[in-house]
Design an enzyme around this catalytic site. Structure first.
Site, PDB file in Angstrom:
ATOM      1  N   ARG A 225      -7.586   2.416  -5.486  1.00  0.00           N
ATOM      2  CA  ARG A 225      -8.193   3.607  -6.071  1.00  0.00           C
ATOM      3  C   ARG A 225      -7.273   4.801  -5.800  1.00  0.00           C
ATOM      4  O   ARG A 225      -6.572   4.832  -4.775  1.00  0.00           O
ATOM      5  CB  ARG A 225      -9.563   3.897  -5.439  1.00  0.00           C
ATOM      6  N   HIS A 273      -4.965   3.070 -15.227  1.00  0.00           N
ATOM      7  CA  HIS A 273      -6.055   2.291 -14.625  1.00  0.00           C
ATOM      8  C   HIS A 273      -6.371   1.042 -15.461  1.00  0.00           C
ATOM      9  O   HIS A 273      -7.501   0.838 -15.911  1.00  0.00           O
ATOM     10  CB  HIS A 273      -7.314   3.173 -14.470  1.00  0.00           C
TER      11      HIS A 273
HETATM   12  P1  NDP Z   1     -13.254  -7.201  -1.636  1.00  0.00           P
HETATM   13  O1  NDP Z   1     -14.515  -6.562  -1.158  1.00  0.00           O
HETATM   14  O2  NDP Z   1     -13.248  -8.668  -1.906  1.00  0.00           O
HETATM   15  O3  NDP Z   1     -12.054  -6.905  -0.596  1.00  0.00           O
HETATM   16  C1  NDP Z   1     -11.895  -5.685   0.025  1.00  0.00           C
HETATM   17  C2  NDP Z   1     -10.892  -5.862   1.152  1.00  0.00           C
HETATM   18  O4  NDP Z   1     -10.633  -4.575   1.750  1.00  0.00           O
HETATM   19  C3  NDP Z   1     -11.403  -6.752   2.276  1.00  0.00           C
HETATM   20  O5  NDP Z   1     -10.368  -7.571   2.766  1.00  0.00           O
HETATM   21  C4  NDP Z   1     -11.851  -5.753   3.338  1.00  0.00           C
HETATM   22  O6  NDP Z   1     -11.817  -6.228   4.670  1.00  0.00           O
HETATM   23  C5  NDP Z   1     -10.818  -4.671   3.145  1.00  0.00           C
HETATM   24  N1  NDP Z   1     -11.295  -3.398   3.719  1.00  0.00           N
HETATM   25  C6  NDP Z   1     -12.360  -2.657   3.350  1.00  0.00           C
HETATM   26  N2  NDP Z   1     -12.502  -1.573   4.145  1.00  0.00           N
HETATM   27  C7  NDP Z   1     -11.493  -1.643   5.029  1.00  0.00           C
HETATM   28  C8  NDP Z   1     -11.110  -0.846   6.133  1.00  0.00           C
HETATM   29  N3  NDP Z   1     -11.788   0.258   6.476  1.00  0.00           N
HETATM   30  N4  NDP Z   1     -10.024  -1.217   6.853  1.00  0.00           N
HETATM   31  C9  NDP Z   1      -9.344  -2.343   6.526  1.00  0.00           C
HETATM   32  N5  NDP Z   1      -9.648  -3.151   5.499  1.00  0.00           N
HETATM   33  C10 NDP Z   1     -10.717  -2.811   4.765  1.00  0.00           C
HETATM   34  O7  NDP Z   1     -12.846  -6.383  -2.944  1.00  0.00           O
HETATM   35  P2  NDP Z   1     -11.944  -6.862  -4.186  1.00  0.00           P
HETATM   36  O8  NDP Z   1     -10.759  -7.581  -3.666  1.00  0.00           O
HETATM   37  O9  NDP Z   1     -12.784  -7.536  -5.213  1.00  0.00           O
HETATM   38  O10 NDP Z   1     -11.525  -5.450  -4.809  1.00  0.00           O
HETATM   39  C11 NDP Z   1     -10.813  -4.525  -4.005  1.00  0.00           C
HETATM   40  C12 NDP Z   1     -10.636  -3.207  -4.733  1.00  0.00           C
HETATM   41  O11 NDP Z   1      -9.666  -3.331  -5.766  1.00  0.00           O
HETATM   42  C13 NDP Z   1     -11.858  -2.649  -5.447  1.00  0.00           C
HETATM   43  O12 NDP Z   1     -12.793  -2.071  -4.568  1.00  0.00           O
HETATM   44  C14 NDP Z   1     -11.207  -1.602  -6.331  1.00  0.00           C
HETATM   45  O13 NDP Z   1     -11.009  -0.416  -5.569  1.00  0.00           O
HETATM   46  C15 NDP Z   1      -9.843  -2.222  -6.648  1.00  0.00           C
HETATM   47  N6  NDP Z   1      -9.761  -2.693  -8.037  1.00  0.00           N
HETATM   48  C16 NDP Z   1      -8.959  -2.006  -8.923  1.00  0.00           C
HETATM   49  C17 NDP Z   1      -8.830  -2.394 -10.228  1.00  0.00           C
HETATM   50  C18 NDP Z   1      -7.886  -1.719 -11.167  1.00  0.00           C
HETATM   51  O14 NDP Z   1      -7.939  -1.964 -12.380  1.00  0.00           O
HETATM   52  N7  NDP Z   1      -6.986  -0.893 -10.695  1.00  0.00           N
HETATM   53  C19 NDP Z   1      -9.618  -3.540 -10.759  1.00  0.00           C
HETATM   54  C20 NDP Z   1     -10.383  -4.227  -9.746  1.00  0.00           C
HETATM   55  C21 NDP Z   1     -10.452  -3.812  -8.444  1.00  0.00           C
HETATM   56  P3  NDP Z   1     -12.756  -7.447   5.163  1.00  0.00           P
HETATM   57  O15 NDP Z   1     -12.151  -8.678   4.506  1.00  0.00           O
HETATM   58  O16 NDP Z   1     -12.607  -7.443   6.619  1.00  0.00           O
HETATM   59  O17 NDP Z   1     -14.145  -7.165   4.667  1.00  0.00           O
END
Ligand code: NDP
Length: 310
Positions: A225, A273
């Protein structure tokens, strides 16, 4: 039969309505703001709902995000308490993200920006080819999207590192977690790919401080993001050579304002995006499965934890 309220662009409403109808022929699909009797609604499928919209449905059982991120839903301070918020977990979207990550890792790895410039100058000049096995692609966020992208670029030979909130053990991935693991993770990430969700804990994480922890001449690929980056710090790192290039798909303000220096920075690739897009055909099947579960009285899949915001 309970009803569904849908809120996004008009053309996507038409596509989602048609695709959900193939799953539920007698579906009652209403497009916001024409929600009819609000007490009929059990499911809201939304992208960027306006503040206060979702609390108007007294029998709401599930809020479905029309994207993998849910930050656009948690931006509403008046969400109805206790209603599960579900993110879209669509393998087709993960594949799209993987294409974007592979495209940009490979074009930086193969010095494509230099060759494009050299061609414009009719210059025949071979640059030394680096070994993938000596270069690490680091994923900020090691969830559904990053897991898919890591698995798809690994066969080229890159070393893969990941950073998450909770500890992980994944075969072939050098896993780090938490604030304590961040510096070590960044120190080895020559290609830094951001696939974090936007939460209070991750906003502004790509800043002068963290960029300075990367190896000099690293590349940034942000498809998480825009709120993850301090854009002025990214520009400063590009200008100082700390970053050799950046591929940016997401921005603090979208659309990216016409006067942003990122548009014509020689080391930056800008995309609007589009790293992944929501797909009504593949997404409807995923959402339909959750609607069936909730209507059977079961908890939905892929509900997020409101306490951590993802
Ligand atoms: P997931 O929920 O599967 O994965 C999120 C990951 O981020 C997890 O590994 C999580 O850790 C980690 N995380 C979250 N908070 C923290 C933190 N404070 N410190 C360290 N690690 C953290 O989400 P997705 O993989 O499905 O999607 C991720 C993001 O990708 C979406 O939220 C969106 O922002 C972005 N996205 C962008 C798109 C685009 O077109 N540009 C399209 C789709 C998604 P843990 O494993 O420990 O929970």
């Amino acid at each position: 039969m309970p009803a569904i309220v849908f809120r996004s662009h008009a053309d996507s409403a038409e596509q989602w309505g048609a695709n959900l109808k193939t799953q539920f022929p007698d579906i009652d699909f209403r497009v916001w703001p024409d929600a009819g009797n609000k007490a009929d609604i059990d499911t809201a499928i939304v992208w960027k709902p306006e503040r206060g919209m979702l609390r108007q449905f007294p029998n709401l059982k599930m809020i479905v995000s029309l994207g993998a991120g849910v930050d656009h839903i948690f931006a509403d301070p008046e969400l109805p308490p206790g209603v599960p918020v579900v993110r879209l977990v669509d393998p087709w979207m993960a594949n799209s993200i993987s294409e974007y990550v592979a495209l940009n890792v490979l074009r930086f790895h193969r010095d494509d920006p230099d060759y494009v410039r050299q061609q414009a100058e009719r210059k025949w000049n071979a640059l030394p080819l680096r070994e993938t096995t000596q270069r690490t692609v680091g994923f900020l966020g090691m969830g559904f999207m990053a897991g898919d992208a890591a698995a798809k670029i690994k066969p080229f030979g890159f070393r893969i590192a990941g950073w998450s909130r909770t500890p992980k053990q994944i075969d072939g991935i050098d896993c780090h977690h938490g604030q304590d693991g961040l510096e070590r993770f960044l120190g080895r990430s020559e290609f830094l790919v951001c696939l974090l969700p936007a939460t209070p804990a991750t906003v502004g994480i790509i800043s002068a401080k963290t960029l300075a922890m990367l190896p000099r001449g690293a590349y940034l690929i942000n498809c998480g993001r825009g709120a993850h980056t301090v854009e002025a710090d990214v520009l400063a790192a590009l200008d100082s050579g700390q970053l050799a290039g950046a591929a940016l798909d997401v921005f603090r303000t979208e659309p990216l304002p016409a006067d942003s220096p990122l548009w014509n920075h020689p080391k930056v690739f800008v995309t609007p995006h589009i790293a992944a897009q929501t797909n009504a055909r593949t997404g409807a099947a995923v959402v339909a499965e959750n609607i069936r579960r909730v209507r059977r009285g079961e908890p939905p899949r892929d509900a997020v934890d409101p306490a951590v915001g993802y």
